[in-house]
Design an enzyme around this catalytic site. Structure first.
Site, PDB file in Angstrom:
ATOM      1  CG  ASP A  55      33.124  42.965   4.837  1.00 18.54           C
ATOM      2  OD1 ASP A  55      33.295  42.661   6.033  1.00 18.54           O
ATOM      3  OD2 ASP A  55      33.655  42.342   3.898  1.00 18.54           O
ATOM      4  CG  ASP A  69      34.769  43.146   9.655  1.00 13.99           C
ATOM      5  OD1 ASP A  69      35.306  42.248  10.315  1.00 13.99           O
ATOM      6  OD2 ASP A  69      34.804  43.198   8.408  1.00 13.99           O
ATOM      7  CG  ASP A  72      40.680  41.167   7.525  1.00 23.74           C
ATOM      8  OD1 ASP A  72      41.729  41.030   6.888  1.00 23.74           O
ATOM      9  OD2 ASP A  72      40.623  41.065   8.765  1.00 23.74           O
TER      10      ASP A  72
END
Length: 227
Positions: free
Chosen positions: A176, A16, A18
């Site tokens: 995240d 991922d 961001d």
């Protein structure tokens, strides 16, 4: 330096963007607040910005408008203005998360196949990866494009795994947020979550296979998955 080539023959790595590879919240906040101010609306805090990230830039704008009492009917105009502002300066304060660059150097040296799967606009993602000098680490990347589903839909994740040449290896998503966990589950992939990203829920409660404190522990997590 430990040789992780055996792990690289077993796993490919899909990251991922961001909150995982990069801390992009400051530049996103600046762009959103510029447009909010132009409409006479209050500015959003960093905490709000981080909570609104994860489901694509249109959703970020929708959440910012809702939180500040902006009318829903201006969303399209708001998003267009945000996109123009953000794309003009997407990597002014954005920086790699702790230990990311060092970990990617080690992974590249071990010949891991690596890619990025993000809900951020693909052209913006490419600009940021290039400006932060992270682009050379990745075989390919997949971002938001017209007609393409976003995470947690498995489509972009599976596309990224294919593009980086996963082959007989197992693709692992490193993220995240809950969107990453759901995308991995939908794609039947293992998922590693990194603390310190953009989630309001404790990472260990999101259902990932492994949770790590920082990128320093990525290879240990892969060894756990391989066991």
């Amino acid at each position: 330096m430990t040789n992780y080539r055996d792990l690289a023959t077993e796993f490919s790595l899909v990251f991922d963007l961001d909150g995982t590879l990069i801390d992009s919240a400051p530049d996103l906040q600046a762009a959103v607040n510029t447009v909010l101010s132009s409409h006479g609306l209050r500015r959003i805090s960093m905490e709000e910005t981080q909570a609104f990230i994860g489901d694509g830039m249109p959703k970020l704008c929708e959440r910012a408008l809702e939180a500040t009492g902006g009318p829903a009917e201006i969303l399209e105009v708001f998003y267009d203005a945000f996109k123009k502002r953000y794309m003009s300066a997407p990597a002014v304060k954005t920086k790699p998360m702790i230990a990311v660059r060092e970990t990617l150097i080690t992974a590249k040296g071990a010949a891991f196949a690596m890619g990025v799967c993000t809900n951020k606009s693909e052209p913006v993602a490419e600009t940021i990866l290039t400006e932060l000098q992270l682009r050379p680490f990745f075989t390919d990347f997949v971002g938001a494009m017209p007609g393409r589903a976003l995470k947690p839909d498995p489509e972009p994740l599976l596309l990224c795994a294919e593009r980086i040449g996963t082959g007989d290896r197992r693709a692992v998503l490193i993220g995240d947020s809950i969107a990453d966990v759901k995308a991995a589950r939908n794609a039947h992939m293992p998922c590693i979550l990194v603390r310190g990203g953009y989630t309001n829920t404790a990472p260990e409660l999101l259902g990932a296979d492994v949770v790590i404190d920082s990128f320093d522990h990525l290879f240990t997590a892969l060894e756990q998955l391989a066991a």
